[in-house]
Structure formats: structure tokens, C-alpha cells
Design an enzyme around this catalytic site. Structure first.
Site: not given
Ligand code: ADP
Length: 158
Positions: A18, A42, A91, A129
Site C-alpha cells: 500500500h 466484514k 498485483r 493484508s
Molecule cells: P480492499 O478491501 O478495498 O481491497 P485493501 O486494503 O486490501 O482494500 O487494498 C486496497 C488497494 O490496495 C487495492 O486496490 C489493492 O489491490 C491494493 N493493494 C493491496 N496490496 C497491494 C500490493 N502489495 N501492491 C499493490 N497494490 C496493493
């Protein structure tokens, strides 16, 4: 007009993946709002306050980053913040399929809203995450996956 991007997500917890997306977006925008969306369906490992505090710690020296929380539709929140850009990370191919659908949905809800997808750097494409939560639950070492500034706070949770 100020270019404001919203980076919406769960951030349960924020990871180095992130942070990389935000850092790469900073030269493109005047302001990036990292916005934690709350979904009552969730279950989260970290409370909203904990997730917010972890993000704040990571970006405490970055003036262009603001953190916030929101309920309801991301498109409505973006309009409320006078933002025309949604920032998301990609990703994998499944990520792309998912993000494409959400981007098209948001565009139809709010035609002036553009979704900017940044492709993950290869070294972060396995970081999520979800794996961080798994490591926490099983007592492993999260330090390769979360920003150094929050390793101690996350270890305290273990
Ligand atoms: P959500 O539940 O909305 O997917 P996340 O916190 O899991 O929320 O992810 C937020 C954004 O960050 C999403 O667009 C996800 O694809 C992106 N993201 C998460 N991890 C990575 C990573 N390692 N590299 C690039 N983008 C990421």
C-alpha cells in the site's frame, strides 16, 4: 484546481505494498486521501481506530497525505471530497478483473470520476493484508511485509 486522489481500502493492516502505491502516486497528485471504508458485513482484525493510527504513523512526515474513514459508496465519498480520482493497486490478473469491474461501476455512478490503477512492483506483488493477518494470528514475523514504523505496534497486537 487541486488534484485530489482518494485511495480507498480496508488497510487491515496497511502493508509495504500500500505504501509503495501511495508514494508512487504522490508526484501525480496535490493530495492523496487514504480513506478506510467501513463495511458492516466484514470482520476486521484491527479496529478502525487502530488501522487509522497505523496509517497515520506511516505518513506522519508526508504533508500531501491525509487519512480519513468513510461509510457508504466510494463514489459519493469522492464527490464529497471534491476528488476526481480513485487510486487503486493491481498485483495480479484477478486483481485487475476485480478493479476493472469496480472502476466501471464507479464511472457509471459518477461519470467525472477516473480510476487510476498502479501496477504493483514485482517485489510487492505477493504482499497483502491477508498474509500479514495470517502471520499475526500464527505468531510469525511481519517485519518483511509492513513499514518499519509500525512493526512494533503490530507486534504489540501479537
Ligand atoms: P480492499 O478491501 O478495498 O481491497 P485493501 O486494503 O486490501 O482494500 O487494498 C486496497 C488497494 O490496495 C487495492 O486496490 C489493492 O489491490 C491494493 N493493494 C493491496 N496490496 C497491494 C500490493 N502489495 N501492491 C499493490 N497494490 C496493493
Amino acid at each position: 484546481m487541486k488534484k485530489i486522489a482518494i485511495f480507498p481500502g480496508s488497510f487491515d493492516p496497511i502493508t509495504i505494498g500500500h505504501v509503495d502505491i501511495v508514494q508512487r502516486a504522490l508526484p501525480l497528485f496535490d493530495q492523496v486521501i487514504i480513506a478506510i471504508g467501513t463495511n458492516s458485513q466484514k470482520k476486521y482484525l484491527f479496529s478502525l481506530a487502530e488501522r487509522l493510527a497505523l496509517i497515520n504513523e506511516c505518513f506522519k512526515n508526508e504533508e500531501k497525505v491525509i487519512t480519513d474513514t468513510f461509510k457508504g459508496l466510494t463514489a459519493d465519498y469522492a464527490n464529497e471530497k471534491k476528488s476526481s480520482y480513485l487510486l487503486r493497486g493491481v498485483r495480479t490478473s484477478p486483481d485487475f478483473e476485480f478493479e476493472k469491474t469496480i472502476a466501471q461501476l464507479n464511472k457509471s455512478l459518477s461519470p467525472q470520476l477516473e480510476t487510476i490503477l498502479l501496477v504493483s512492483q514485482p517485489q510487492y506483488s505477493h504482499v497483502s493484508s491477508t498474509i500479514v493477518r495470517e502471520i499475526i494470528v500464527h505468531g510469525g514475523d511481519v517485519s518483511p511485509f509492513v513499514p518499519a514504523a509500525i512493526v512494533a505496534a503490530i507486534k504489540a497486537k501479537q
